[in-house]
Scaffold this motif. Structure first.
Motif, short mmCIF file in Angstrom:
data_model
loop_
_atom_site.label_atom_id
_atom_site.label_comp_id
_atom_site.label_asym_id
_atom_site.label_seq_id
_atom_site.Cartn_x
_atom_site.Cartn_y
_atom_site.Cartn_z
N PHE A 33 0.80 -1.22 0.00
CA PHE A 33 0.00 0.00 0.00
C PHE A 33 0.83 1.28 0.00
O PHE A 33 0.54 2.20 -0.77
N PRO A 34 1.91 1.37 0.81
CA PRO A 34 2.79 2.52 0.62
C PRO A 34 3.39 2.58 -0.78
O PRO A 34 3.65 3.67 -1.30
N SER A 80 0.66 4.52 -2.49
CA SER A 80 0.34 5.86 -1.99
C SER A 80 1.49 6.84 -2.17
O SER A 80 1.26 8.04 -2.37
N LEU A 104 1.33 7.74 -5.96
CA LEU A 104 0.01 8.20 -6.38
C LEU A 104 -0.26 9.61 -5.87
O LEU A 104 -0.97 10.40 -6.53
N GLY A 105 0.28 9.97 -4.71
CA GLY A 105 0.12 11.35 -4.22
C GLY A 105 0.68 12.36 -5.20
O GLY A 105 0.06 13.40 -5.47
N PHE A 164 -6.57 6.42 -3.76
CA PHE A 164 -5.57 6.84 -2.79
C PHE A 164 -6.09 6.69 -1.37
O PHE A 164 -5.37 6.19 -0.48
N THR A 208 -6.20 3.08 -0.33
CA THR A 208 -4.84 2.58 -0.16
C THR A 208 -4.21 3.09 1.12
O THR A 208 -3.56 2.34 1.87
N PHE A 209 -4.40 4.36 1.39
CA PHE A 209 -3.84 4.98 2.59
C PHE A 209 -4.39 4.32 3.84
O PHE A 209 -3.65 4.02 4.79
N GLU A 261 0.33 13.85 6.70
CA GLU A 261 -0.56 13.17 5.76
C GLU A 261 -1.98 13.11 6.30
O GLU A 261 -2.94 13.43 5.59
N LEU A 272 -5.02 15.06 4.52
CA LEU A 272 -5.84 14.15 3.73
C LEU A 272 -7.32 14.54 3.78
O LEU A 272 -8.03 14.42 2.78
N THR A 316 3.91 11.48 2.25
CA THR A 316 4.15 10.07 1.92
C THR A 316 5.63 9.85 1.59
O THR A 316 6.22 8.83 1.97
N SER A 342 7.95 2.50 -6.59
CA SER A 342 6.62 3.01 -6.31
C SER A 342 6.03 3.67 -7.55
O SER A 342 4.85 3.47 -7.88
#
Length: 463
Positions: free
Chosen positions: A24-25, A28, A31-32, A61, A64-65, A109, A113, A139, A191
Motif C-alpha cells: 500500500f505505501p 500511496s 500516487l500522491g 488513494f 490505499t492509505f 498526511e 488528507l 508520503t 513506487s
C-alpha cells in the motif's frame, strides 16, 4: 505445534505482515504525486477531464492509505511481541527514526488528507492544491525515514556499542548511511512503476468496457508513459545499488547470482536450481564472465562465492529466485510500456487517431495492473532474506532478537494474519476494479456529450 521452530514461525509472520503492508505505501507514495500532477494540469489547462481523473484516483488513494495505516500499526506491534531484542539492542537508533516518521510524515498526511478528500468545495483552489502537495510530500517523507532505518540495518554507521546497546555518535551518519541513497531512490522508482501500471491497467479496463472519456485517455497515456520513462532510470539505479551491495554485503550478491565458489570471470547464471547440500547449481544455464563484468566492470574481476562466508550467509535459493522474478517482471514491464508508448505515438499520427494502443495490448495492461506489486515484493525479499542471518548487519542476528513466545501462539496468530490479509487483499483489488467499473456507467453519456452525432448538427459546416 511445539515441534515447530518459533524463530522460523516468527520470521514467516513478520514476512507476511511486511509483505502485506508494503503493497500500500508502494502505491500511496507515487500516487500522491500523480494526483498533484492531475491537479496542476487542471489548473494550467482548465480542461475538466484532469479534475475528473483526480476525483477518481483520489478514491483509490484514500482506500490505499487506510489499509497502509492499519497494516503498519499491526507490524509495529511485532517489534515488541516477536522481536524484543531488536529494540533492546538498537532502540536508541530505531526509536527516534520511527518517531520522526510519525511526527514529520504521518501527522502531516493524516491532517491534510481530510482537506484533500472533502475540502475542495470548502477551501480555495490554492489551499486544496497545497493540501494535495503536502500529502504527497508526507508520503515521501515517510518513505525517507523508514528507508533510513531499514538501510541502517543493512549498512549500520554512526553508532557505538556500549554495554550491549547501540548509542548514536552521529545522526548524519545514521540517516545517510552507505546504502541509504540507493535504497531510497530504488524504492521511490519502484513506487512510481507500481502506480504507472495501476494507472494504465485500470484505464485500459475502462476503455475496453466502452468508456471513451477524455479522462480515460489521459490517465492511460500518463500510466504507460510514466512507466516507459522510469524503467531506464530504475535499471541504472539498480545497477548502482548492486555495486553498493557488493561492497557492503557480498554474501547477498553471491546468493543473488548463485555463485558458490570465489572466482575470477564469474558467469551470469540465467537459470539453475541451487542445491545447498552440495553447494552447487543443478541444471545451470550461464553466460561466462558476464557477472564479473556487471559486478566489477571487469571481464576477469573476482567475485566472492557463498563458500567464502562460512555459515554467515543467507539461504541461496529464495534470494536467487526472488532476484530473477524481480528482474523478469521488470523486463516485461519495460517491454510492455515501451510498446504501448510506441503504439500510442503511431496512433496519434493517424488522422483522428485516439492515441490508444491496440486492443490486445490493452488486455495485457489490464492483466499487469498489479505487476508492480510482484516486482516490488520480490525485490523486498531479495533485500530482507539476503541480510540473513543478520537483523542488523554485523551487530545483531535474527536469532538474538527473537522472543520466547511459544511456537503454538505464533502459529495461531500467523494463521489469523494470513486469513485476514488474504481477504483484505482480495477485497482491495475487487473494490479498485469496482470503482473503475462504476466509472464506466456514465461513459456513454460522457462520450455522447463530447462527440454529438452528425445527425444533430444541422446546417452547413463552416469552411
Amino acid at each position: 505445534m511445539d515441534s515447530l521452530d518459533p524463530l522460523v514461525l516468527a520470521r514467516i509472520q513478520f514476512a507476511a505482515n511486511i509483505t502485506f503492508h508494503i503493497l500500500f505505501p508502494s502505491i500511496s507514495i507515487a500516487l500522491g504525486w500523480v494526483l498533484l500532477f492531475f491537479k496542476m494540469r487542471f489548473l494550467r489547462t482548465g480542461h475538466s477531464h484532469w479534475m475528473q481523473a483526480y476525483q477518481f484516483w483520489v478514491k483509490v488513494f484514500a482506500l490505499t492509505f487506510a489499509l497502509g495505516v492499519v497494516s503498519g500499526i499491526t507490524m509495529s506491534f511485532q517489534f515488541g511481541t516477536n522481536w524484543p531484542g531488536f529494540m533492546n539492542t538498537v532502540g536508541n537508533v530505531a526509536g527516534p527514526l520511527l518517531a520522526y516518521e510519525v511526527l514529520t510524515a504521518f501527522f502531516l498526511e493524516a491532517t491534510m488528507l481530510g482537506i484533500m478528500l472533502f475540502g475542495r468545495d470548502k477551501v480555495s483552489e490554492r489551499v486544496h492544491t497545497l493540501a494535495t502537495f503536502l500529502v504527497a510530500a508526507g508520503t515521501t517523507a515517510s518513505a525517507f525515514w523508514i528507508l533510513a532505518l531499514n538501510s541502517w540495518m543493512h549498512t549500520p554507521a554512526g553508532f557505538e556499542i556500549i554495554d550491549g546497546k547501540a548509542h548514536v555518535t552521529s545522526w548524519k551518519e545514521v540517516i545517510f548511511n552507505p546504502s541509504f541513497p540507493y535504497r531510497l531512490t530504488h524504492m521511490l522508482l519502484a513506487s512510481g512503476l507500481t502506480v504507472a501500471f495501476l494507472l494504465a491497467g485500470l484505464s485500459a479496463y475502462r476503455w475496453l468496457r466502452g468508456d471513451r472519456a477524455q479522462e480515460v485517455r489521459a490517465t492511460l497515456r500518463t500510466g504507460f508513459t510514466l512507466a516507459a520513462l522510469l524503467i531506464p532510470l530504475q535499471i541504472v539505479v539498480g545497477d548502482l545499488h548492486g555495486l553498493n551491495t557488493l561492497e557492503h554485503q557480498p554474501a547477498k550478491i553471491a546468493a543473488m547470482e548463485g555463485i558458490w565458489e570465489t572466482q575470477a570471470g564469474a558467469p551470469a547464471v540465467l537459470f539453475a536450481i541451487p542445491d545447498a547440500s552440495s553447494q552447487s547449481n543443478r541444471w545451470e544455464i550461464a553466460i561466462p564472465k558476464l557477472a564479473s563484468l556487471y559486478l566489477t566492470h571487469d571481464w576477469n574481476g573476482e567475485v566472492q562465492g557463498i563458500q567464502a562466508f562460512g555459515g554467515q550467509h543467507p539461504p541461496v535459493a529464495p534470494v536467487f529466485w526472488a532476484f530473477r522474478v524481480m528482474v523478469g517482471v521488470g523486463l516485461l514491464m519495460a517491454a510492455v510500456s515501451w510498446l504501448a508508448a510506441w503504439q500510442s505515438y503511431r496512433a496519434r499520427r493517424v488522422p483522428h487517431g485516439d492515441g490508444v494502443p491496440a486492443t490486445w495490448l490493452l488486455r495485457v495492461l489490464v492483466a499487469m495492473s498489479f505487476a508492480g506489486w510482484v516486482a516490488l515484493v520480490a525485490g523486498w525479499y531479495v533485500t530482507e532474506i539476503g541480510r540473513q542471518p543478520w537483523l542488523v548487519q554485523g551487530v545483531l542476528t535474527t536469532a538474538q532478537a527473537a522472543s520466547t513466545v511459544p511456537a503454538s501462539n505464533i502459529a495461531l496468530t500467523l494463521g489469523m494474519y494470513l486469513t485476514l490479509y488474504a481477504l483484505l487483499l482480495v477485497a482491495y483489488v475487487r473494490v479498485v476494479f469496482y470503482l473503475a467499473y462504476k466509472a464506466t456507467l456514465s461513459a456513454p453519456e460522457a462520450h455522447a456529450a463530447a462527440n454529438p452525432p452528425a445527425a444533430t448538427c444541422r446546417g452547413p459546416h463552416p469552411a
